[in-house]
Enzyme design. Sequence first.
Site, PDB file in Angstrom:
ATOM      1  N   GLN A   9      19.803  17.823  -1.501  1.00 12.43           N
ATOM      2  CA  GLN A   9      20.391  18.880  -0.688  1.00 12.43           C
ATOM      3  C   GLN A   9      20.768  20.097  -1.523  1.00 12.43           C
ATOM      4  O   GLN A   9      21.262  19.959  -2.638  1.00 12.43           O
ATOM      5  CB  GLN A   9      21.638  18.337   0.015  1.00 12.43           C
ATOM      6  CG  GLN A   9      21.462  18.305   1.515  1.00 12.43           C
ATOM      7  CD  GLN A   9      22.552  17.543   2.229  1.00 12.43           C
ATOM      8  OE1 GLN A   9      22.622  16.336   2.144  1.00 12.43           O
ATOM      9  NE2 GLN A   9      23.388  18.245   2.949  1.00 12.43           N
ATOM     10  N   SER A  88      19.989  12.327  -5.530  1.00 11.33           N
ATOM     11  CA  SER A  88      20.611  11.976  -4.254  1.00 11.33           C
ATOM     12  C   SER A  88      19.536  11.691  -3.196  1.00 11.33           C
ATOM     13  O   SER A  88      18.762  10.759  -3.326  1.00 11.33           O
ATOM     14  CB  SER A  88      21.579  13.077  -3.820  1.00 11.33           C
ATOM     15  OG  SER A  88      22.338  12.674  -2.719  1.00 11.33           O
ATOM     16  N   LEU A  89      19.441  12.539  -2.147  1.00 12.88           N
ATOM     17  CA  LEU A  89      18.409  12.378  -1.126  1.00 12.88           C
ATOM     18  C   LEU A  89      17.017  12.246  -1.738  1.00 12.88           C
ATOM     19  O   LEU A  89      16.169  11.497  -1.243  1.00 12.88           O
ATOM     20  CB  LEU A  89      18.450  13.591  -0.188  1.00 12.88           C
ATOM     21  CG  LEU A  89      17.148  13.897   0.556  1.00 12.88           C
ATOM     22  CD1 LEU A  89      16.986  12.941   1.703  1.00 12.88           C
ATOM     23  CD2 LEU A  89      17.081  15.334   0.996  1.00 12.88           C
ATOM     24  N   ARG A 113      20.253   8.201   7.503  1.00 11.92           N
ATOM     25  CA  ARG A 113      21.180   8.519   6.412  1.00 11.92           C
ATOM     26  C   ARG A 113      21.891   9.843   6.688  1.00 11.92           C
ATOM     27  O   ARG A 113      23.108   9.962   6.552  1.00 11.92           O
ATOM     28  CB  ARG A 113      20.388   8.602   5.097  1.00 11.92           C
ATOM     29  CG  ARG A 113      21.183   8.928   3.830  1.00 11.92           C
ATOM     30  CD  ARG A 113      20.202   9.096   2.675  1.00 11.92           C
ATOM     31  NE  ARG A 113      20.846   9.193   1.360  1.00 11.92           N
ATOM     32  CZ  ARG A 113      21.211  10.328   0.777  1.00 11.92           C
ATOM     33  NH1 ARG A 113      21.002  11.475   1.426  1.00 11.92           N
ATOM     34  NH2 ARG A 113      21.766  10.328  -0.419  1.00 11.92           N
ATOM     35  N   HIS A 195      28.885  11.292  -2.041  1.00 11.37           N
ATOM     36  CA  HIS A 195      29.043  10.493  -3.265  1.00 11.37           C
ATOM     37  C   HIS A 195      30.517  10.272  -3.628  1.00 11.37           C
ATOM     38  O   HIS A 195      30.916  10.371  -4.778  1.00 11.37           O
ATOM     39  CB  HIS A 195      28.253  11.109  -4.431  1.00 11.37           C
ATOM     40  CG  HIS A 195      26.811  11.283  -4.100  1.00 11.37           C
ATOM     41  ND1 HIS A 195      25.949  10.205  -3.992  1.00 11.37           N
ATOM     42  CD2 HIS A 195      26.087  12.388  -3.797  1.00 11.37           C
ATOM     43  CE1 HIS A 195      24.757  10.661  -3.649  1.00 11.37           C
ATOM     44  NE2 HIS A 195      24.823  11.977  -3.511  1.00 11.37           N
ATOM     45  N   GLN A 244      24.474   4.227  -3.561  1.00 12.73           N
ATOM     46  CA  GLN A 244      24.379   5.635  -3.950  1.00 12.73           C
ATOM     47  C   GLN A 244      25.278   6.549  -3.125  1.00 12.73           C
ATOM     48  O   GLN A 244      25.805   7.538  -3.631  1.00 12.73           O
ATOM     49  CB  GLN A 244      22.918   6.081  -3.823  1.00 12.73           C
ATOM     50  CG  GLN A 244      22.616   7.422  -4.444  1.00 12.73           C
ATOM     51  CD  GLN A 244      21.648   8.228  -3.604  1.00 12.73           C
ATOM     52  OE1 GLN A 244      21.951   8.614  -2.484  1.00 12.73           O
ATOM     53  NE2 GLN A 244      20.472   8.474  -4.153  1.00 12.73           N
TER      54      GLN A 244
END
Length: 293
Positions: A9, A88-89, A113, A195, A244
């Site tokens: 992101q 991340s993503l 998600r 996170h 995660q």
Amino acid sequence: MKAYIFPGQGAQFTGMGLDLYEKYPKAQELFEKANDILGFRITDIMFQGSAEDLKQTKVTQPAIFLHSVIMSKMMGDSFKPDMVAGHSLGEISALVANNTLEFEAALKLVYKRALAMQEACELEPSTMAAVLGMEDELVEAICAEIEGTVVAANYNCPGQLVISGNLAAVEKACEVLKERGAKRALILPVGGAFHSPLMEPARKELAEAIEATTFSIPSCPIYQNVSTFAVTDPEEIKKNLVFQLTAPVKWTHSVKNMIADGATEFIEVGPGKVLQGLVKKIDRSANTSSAEV
């Protein structure tokens, strides 16, 4: 050895993916399939939407995933990763790249998600902030002093750490960090505290979705945000992917481990060049480039 890396992101921009859609019939087919799977025309938002439209978590995550994955698929035989990682993503994009996940299953997972994370963000005011020019250990120690929830969320590169938590705690942490010598402590324009422990409701939902998805043996190792080491076991990959959401992204550690294991070239696949910049800050001698189709 070639390491392919996939952004998360923040890398989105208006017009992303349009060149692929117009140039490659196969890319157009995949984008249209994505519109059907998602139940709305994400391509309209990607190609013509405003920055505000693109910033919604439920749009941003599938948009970046689609740009990265479809680009990798258009590279044909030249796309031969020796190792992959995603920020991340981007980790889900990386799992399509190394054949752990099928395109459709991965897109459904990304959307679940995104929706789960957006719901978690709406439970209480929360945010993230970038902290520059301070040792990681000192940032962690200061966060531990603050009342409320505020934790280290993204270890992006030496001297750049992102913190995450409820709004009041992050704002207070930024004040204290600047008083104690941080060059900058800047609130980021994000939807919530990614996170961090505040993502726990989303983690439970994601765990169910992951358990219902088929994970195959990968064609090359993935260096995951949680463990930072080469992983090839599908069960371990699934476990790391679940954790995660509430655990920090250890990007610095992952890149160092990829270099130690033989990575000589880092190729960023998808929108922007953020990860290339981080890799250079982690190791100046690393070769970086953007993927080309």
